[in-house]
Design an enzyme around this catalytic site. Structure first.
Site, PDB file in Angstrom:
ATOM      1  N   ASN A 243     -21.162  -1.298  -4.959  1.00 35.90           N
ATOM      2  CA  ASN A 243     -20.427  -3.317  -5.029  1.00 35.90           C
ATOM      3  C   ASN A 243     -21.027  -3.391  -4.334  1.00 35.90           C
ATOM      4  OD1 ASN A 243     -17.761  -2.100  -5.814  1.00 35.90           O
ATOM      5  ND2 ASN A 243     -18.059  -0.561  -4.416  1.00 35.90           N
TER       6      ASN A 243
ATOM      7  N   ASN B  88     -18.226  15.443   6.422  1.00 32.63           N
ATOM      8  CA  ASN B  88     -17.945  16.320   5.492  1.00 32.63           C
ATOM      9  C   ASN B  88     -18.410  15.738   3.891  1.00 32.63           C
ATOM     10  OD1 ASN B  88     -16.410  13.775   5.175  1.00 32.63           O
ATOM     11  ND2 ASN B  88     -14.155  14.420   4.744  1.00 32.63           N
TER      12      ASN B  88
ATOM     13  N   TYR C 112      -9.265  -2.225   4.925  1.00 34.93           N
ATOM     14  CA  TYR C 112     -11.002  -1.409   5.327  1.00 34.93           C
ATOM     15  C   TYR C 112     -10.961  -2.351   6.596  1.00 34.93           C
ATOM     16  CZ  TYR C 112     -15.506  -1.502   6.596  1.00 34.93           C
ATOM     17  OH  TYR C 112     -16.331  -1.553   7.333  1.00 34.93           O
TER      18      TYR C 112
ATOM     19  N   LYS D 243     -10.414  -1.775  10.557  1.00 39.92           N
ATOM     20  CA  LYS D 243     -11.845  -1.793  12.043  1.00 39.92           C
ATOM     21  C   LYS D 243     -10.988  -2.814  12.755  1.00 39.92           C
ATOM     22  CE  LYS D 243     -14.772  -0.140   9.964  1.00 39.92           C
ATOM     23  NZ  LYS D 243     -15.384   1.212   9.873  1.00 39.92           N
TER      24      LYS D 243
ATOM     25  N   ASN E  69     -19.153  11.026   1.574  1.00 36.30           N
ATOM     26  CA  ASN E  69     -20.018  10.371   0.929  1.00 36.30           C
ATOM     27  C   ASN E  69     -21.302  10.128   0.957  1.00 36.30           C
ATOM     28  OD1 ASN E  69     -19.775   7.590  -1.160  1.00 36.30           O
ATOM     29  ND2 ASN E  69     -20.089   6.611   0.871  1.00 36.30           N
TER      30      ASN E  69
ATOM     31  N   SER F  93     -17.628  -3.678  12.601  1.00 30.93           N
ATOM     32  CA  SER F  93     -17.881  -4.681  11.073  1.00 30.93           C
ATOM     33  C   SER F  93     -17.076  -6.034  10.766  1.00 30.93           C
ATOM     34  CB  SER F  93     -17.037  -4.031   9.969  1.00 30.93           C
ATOM     35  OG  SER F  93     -17.083  -5.183   8.463  1.00 30.93           O
TER      36      SER F  93
HETATM   37  P1  NAD Z   1     -21.249   6.492   4.728  1.00 27.45           P
HETATM   38  O1  NAD Z   1     -20.966   6.556   3.309  1.00 27.45           O
HETATM   39  O2  NAD Z   1     -22.696   6.066   4.475  1.00 27.45           O
HETATM   40  O3  NAD Z   1     -21.318   7.019   5.114  1.00 27.45           O
HETATM   41  C1  NAD Z   1     -19.952   7.627   6.318  1.00 27.45           C
HETATM   42  C2  NAD Z   1     -20.081   9.450   5.996  1.00 27.45           C
HETATM   43  O4  NAD Z   1     -19.179   9.420   6.780  1.00 27.45           O
HETATM   44  C3  NAD Z   1     -20.034   9.963   5.201  1.00 27.45           C
HETATM   45  O5  NAD Z   1     -21.424  11.142   5.376  1.00 27.45           O
HETATM   46  C4  NAD Z   1     -19.143  10.588   4.864  1.00 27.45           C
HETATM   47  O6  NAD Z   1     -18.856  11.437   4.277  1.00 27.45           O
HETATM   48  C5  NAD Z   1     -18.195  10.801   6.544  1.00 27.45           C
HETATM   49  N1  NAD Z   1     -17.008  10.847   6.488  1.00 27.45           N
HETATM   50  C6  NAD Z   1     -16.032   9.474   5.854  1.00 27.45           C
HETATM   51  N2  NAD Z   1     -14.062  10.926   6.270  1.00 27.45           N
HETATM   52  C7  NAD Z   1     -15.186  11.548   7.172  1.00 27.45           C
HETATM   53  C8  NAD Z   1     -14.484  12.140   8.004  1.00 27.45           C
HETATM   54  N3  NAD Z   1     -12.400  12.321   7.887  1.00 27.45           N
HETATM   55  N4  NAD Z   1     -14.667  13.094   8.554  1.00 27.45           N
HETATM   56  C9  NAD Z   1     -15.958  13.819   8.479  1.00 27.45           C
HETATM   57  N5  NAD Z   1     -16.561  13.228   7.578  1.00 27.45           N
HETATM   58  C10 NAD Z   1     -16.376  11.919   7.071  1.00 27.45           C
HETATM   59  O7  NAD Z   1     -20.999   4.738   4.750  1.00 27.45           O
HETATM   60  P2  NAD Z   1     -22.514   3.888   6.510  1.00 27.45           P
HETATM   61  O8  NAD Z   1     -22.732   2.990   4.988  1.00 27.45           O
HETATM   62  O9  NAD Z   1     -23.755   4.704   6.789  1.00 27.45           O
HETATM   63  O10 NAD Z   1     -21.451   2.761   7.674  1.00 27.45           O
HETATM   64  C11 NAD Z   1     -20.832   3.669   8.091  1.00 27.45           C
HETATM   65  C12 NAD Z   1     -19.775   3.271   9.491  1.00 27.45           C
HETATM   66  O11 NAD Z   1     -20.870   2.144   9.259  1.00 27.45           O
HETATM   67  C13 NAD Z   1     -18.780   3.257   8.925  1.00 27.45           C
HETATM   68  O12 NAD Z   1     -17.541   3.383   9.450  1.00 27.45           O
HETATM   69  C14 NAD Z   1     -18.673   1.600   7.967  1.00 27.45           C
HETATM   70  O13 NAD Z   1     -17.061   1.282   7.721  1.00 27.45           O
HETATM   71  C15 NAD Z   1     -19.012   0.923   8.712  1.00 27.45           C
HETATM   72  N6  NAD Z   1     -19.631  -0.446   8.009  1.00 27.45           N
HETATM   73  C16 NAD Z   1     -20.676   0.300   7.744  1.00 27.45           C
HETATM   74  C17 NAD Z   1     -21.601  -1.513   7.287  1.00 27.45           C
HETATM   75  C18 NAD Z   1     -21.668  -1.165   5.570  1.00 27.45           C
HETATM   76  O14 NAD Z   1     -23.142  -2.650   5.310  1.00 27.45           O
HETATM   77  N7  NAD Z   1     -22.393  -0.498   5.207  1.00 27.45           N
HETATM   78  C19 NAD Z   1     -21.016  -2.638   7.251  1.00 27.45           C
HETATM   79  C20 NAD Z   1     -19.511  -3.085   8.741  1.00 27.45           C
HETATM   80  C21 NAD Z   1     -19.360  -1.255   9.499  1.00 27.45           C
HETATM   81  N1  UFG Z   2     -22.871 -10.225  -4.426  1.00 25.68           N
HETATM   82  C1  UFG Z   2     -23.102 -10.823  -5.492  1.00 25.68           C
HETATM   83  N2  UFG Z   2     -23.242  -9.396  -6.769  1.00 25.68           N
HETATM   84  C2  UFG Z   2     -23.225  -8.175  -6.220  1.00 25.68           C
HETATM   85  C3  UFG Z   2     -22.868  -7.387  -5.145  1.00 25.68           C
HETATM   86  C4  UFG Z   2     -22.720  -9.039  -4.063  1.00 25.68           C
HETATM   87  O1  UFG Z   2     -23.253 -11.592  -5.936  1.00 25.68           O
HETATM   88  O2  UFG Z   2     -23.161  -7.446  -7.558  1.00 25.68           O
HETATM   89  C5  UFG Z   2     -22.759 -11.314  -3.052  1.00 25.68           C
HETATM   90  C6  UFG Z   2     -21.739 -11.530  -2.911  1.00 25.68           C
HETATM   91  O3  UFG Z   2     -20.658 -11.898  -3.353  1.00 25.68           O
HETATM   92  C7  UFG Z   2     -21.563 -12.245  -1.232  1.00 25.68           C
HETATM   93  C8  UFG Z   2     -22.917 -11.030  -1.157  1.00 25.68           C
HETATM   94  O4  UFG Z   2     -24.037 -11.262  -2.196  1.00 25.68           O
HETATM   95  O5  UFG Z   2     -22.218 -13.532  -1.181  1.00 25.68           O
HETATM   96  C9  UFG Z   2     -23.251  -9.801  -0.537  1.00 25.68           C
HETATM   97  O6  UFG Z   2     -22.438  -8.688  -0.455  1.00 25.68           O
HETATM   98  P1  UFG Z   2     -21.953  -7.381  -0.132  1.00 25.68           P
HETATM   99  O7  UFG Z   2     -20.973  -7.157  -1.563  1.00 25.68           O
HETATM  100  O8  UFG Z   2     -23.268  -6.839  -0.618  1.00 25.68           O
HETATM  101  O9  UFG Z   2     -21.151  -7.428   1.396  1.00 25.68           O
HETATM  102  P2  UFG Z   2     -20.413  -7.981   1.990  1.00 25.68           P
HETATM  103  O10 UFG Z   2     -20.710  -9.183   2.719  1.00 25.68           O
HETATM  104  O11 UFG Z   2     -19.059  -8.724   0.817  1.00 25.68           O
HETATM  105  O12 UFG Z   2     -18.985  -6.941   2.863  1.00 25.68           O
HETATM  106  C10 UFG Z   2     -20.488  -6.415   2.957  1.00 25.68           C
HETATM  107  C11 UFG Z   2     -19.072  -4.750   3.367  1.00 25.68           C
HETATM  108  C12 UFG Z   2     -17.915  -5.295   3.926  1.00 25.68           C
HETATM  109  C13 UFG Z   2     -18.215  -5.780   5.057  1.00 25.68           C
HETATM  110  C14 UFG Z   2     -18.665  -6.404   5.242  1.00 25.68           C
HETATM  111  C15 UFG Z   2     -19.329  -7.429   6.730  1.00 25.68           C
HETATM  112  O13 UFG Z   2     -19.153  -4.748   2.166  1.00 25.68           O
HETATM  113  O14 UFG Z   2     -17.690  -3.669   4.015  1.00 25.68           O
HETATM  114  O15 UFG Z   2     -20.017  -6.532   4.498  1.00 25.68           O
HETATM  115  O16 UFG Z   2     -19.661  -6.355   7.711  1.00 25.68           O
HETATM  116  F1  UFG Z   2     -17.279  -5.446   5.957  1.00 25.68           F
END
Ligand code: NAD
Ligand code: UFG
Length: 336
Positions: free
Chosen positions: A197, A32, A148, A152, A35, A124
């Site tokens: 973030n 959709n 969040y 999961k 993001n 995750s």
């Molecule tokens: P992303 O936001 O880039 O991709 C998610 C996609 O889902 C987006 O394109 C968004 O538009 C779409 N979306 C969200 N809700 C929707 C809905 N209801 N219907 C249709 N489309 C929808 O995120 P990503 O980093 O590619 O992550 C993909 C998946 O992996 C997510 O479920 C996320 O929670 C999980 N994940 C990501 C990370 C990470 O660090 N990126 C780590 C662990 C798990």
């Molecule tokens: N960090 C900084 N400065 C920043 C951002 C991050 O020092 O501006 C540090 C954090 O404190 C951490 C490390 O970099 O020590 C990684 O941080 P991220 O935010 O990149 O990743 P996290 O491990 O906190 O979390 C990510 C995803 C979560 C997911 C998790 C485990 O954001 O959604 O990995 O998969 F759940």
């Protein structure tokens, strides 16, 4: 196989789409664009030479999903679609529970109706909560610290229960560690909205001059240099794990969980220093207080994925840093 990628226009889904095409599969994307941007479809075509069919829909919309299943004989579903910002999930938890749970329930119901039996889910490492020890093994206790993470874990439970009740259903839960990097072409990559973030997109935006300096959140953790340690994995390696996962799902029944990480932990300063060296850039940074909710160390024991899926991460930290910058430097404003 004909594979539905929900959220396939996003960061991990778009990279997986390319690896599926390379492996001879036919991916179809449902997104959709909450993001992500439609432009990613053009980029995928540029890289692979193939047009990927797109359904612009909300995966929680049962009627729209049903219509898509009528038009396609899917062999498998990879469910990436979801909201993923930890901080935002604390501010608007109901939005997260609604979107991240309803989407899975809708897919399971429609899949049952049309006899689609293979489901791969984006879980995750966050489901391990505050780990008692590292490396993390799949059987270790789970627990979450934010909505969040709970979505999961709840999804893992829903999918496990659904496959226990349906002997035809096969579920693979992939617990991703920290994906970074981008496709080597530099044409697709991570495109966060607003101020990032996560660590790597923050670093690349400092390198691009969009942000002034990196804040390093804490240097008093019990780690080798005091900064937080994570298991960073190249997004293309992560994408390849999905190709292995659909093959595994098609050949097995029940639910299986896999850690998808490299098994090596790097600190924040390891990442900053490697990024500067590999790309010959300076990243100004300063030490800030710890970020609430952060843990000291999180890295995988990925041996189950190696033994059972035959998957192992192949790309090292230097490639992750190089490819992240290659994407950012050639796409200053992402897809916009
Ligand atoms: P992303 O936001 O880039 O991709 C998610 C996609 O889902 C987006 O394109 C968004 O538009 C779409 N979306 C969200 N809700 C929707 C809905 N209801 N219907 C249709 N489309 C929808 O995120 P990503 O980093 O590619 O992550 C993909 C998946 O992996 C997510 O479920 C996320 O929670 C999980 N994940 C990501 C990370 C990470 O660090 N990126 C780590 C662990 C798990
Ligand atoms: N960090 C900084 N400065 C920043 C951002 C991050 O020092 O501006 C540090 C954090 O404190 C951490 C490390 O970099 O020590 C990684 O941080 P991220 O935010 O990149 O990743 P996290 O491990 O906190 O979390 C990510 C995803 C979560 C997911 C998790 C485990 O954001 O959604 O990995 O998969 F759940």
């Amino acid at each position: 196989m004909k594979v539905l990628l929900t959220g396939g226009a996003g960061y991990i889904g778009s990279h997986t789409c390319i690896e599926l095409i390379k492996a001879g599969h036919t991916p179809i994307i449902a997104d959709n664009f909450d993001n992500s941007c439609p432009e990613v479809l053009n980029r995928i075509k540029e890289i692979t030479g193939q047009e990927v069919r797109l359904y612009e829909l909300d995966v929680c919309d049962g009627e729209a999903v049903d219509r898509m299943f009528v038009e396609n004989d899917f062999d498998a579903v990879i469910h990436f679609a979801g909201l993923k910002a930890v901080g935002e999930s604390c501010a608007v938890p109901l939005r997260y529970y609604r979107n991240n749970l309803d989407s899975t329930l809708t897919l399971l119901e429609v899949m049952k109706k049309y006899g689609v039996q293979n489901f791969v889910f984006s879980s995750s490492a966050t489901v391990y909560g505050v780990p008692e020890r590292v490396p993390l093994v799949e059987g270790m206790p789970t627990g979450c610290t934010n909505p969040y993470g709970w979505t999961k874990l709840m999804n893992e439970q829903i999918l496990t229960d659904a496959s226990a009740a349906d002997s035809g259903l096969s579920v693979v839960l992939l617990r991703y560690f920290n994906p970074i990097g981008a496709h080597e072409s530099g044409r697709i990559g991570e495109d966060p909205n607003g101020i990032p973030n996560n660590l790597m997109p923050y670093i690349t935006q400092v390198a691009a001059g969009k942000l002034k300096e990196l804040g390093v959140f804490g240097n008093d953790y019990p780690t080798h240099d005091g900064t937080g340690v994570r298991d960073y994995i190249h997004v293309v390696d992560l994408a390849v794990a999905h190709v292995k996962a659909i093959d595994y799902a098609a050949a097995h029944k029940g639910t299986e969980i896999f850690n998808i990480g490299t098994g090596t932990g790097y600190s924040v300063l390891d990442i900053v220093n490697t990024f500067m060296r590999v790309n010959d850039l300076v990243i100004p940074y300063s030490i800030k207080p710890r970020r609430p909710g952060d843990i000291a160390e999180c890295y995988a024991d990925p041996s189950k994925a190696a033994e059972v899926l035959g998957w192992k991460a192949e790309r090292g930290l230097e490639e992750m840093c190089r490819d992240s910058w290659n994407w950012q430097s050639h796409n200053k404003n992402g897809y916009k």
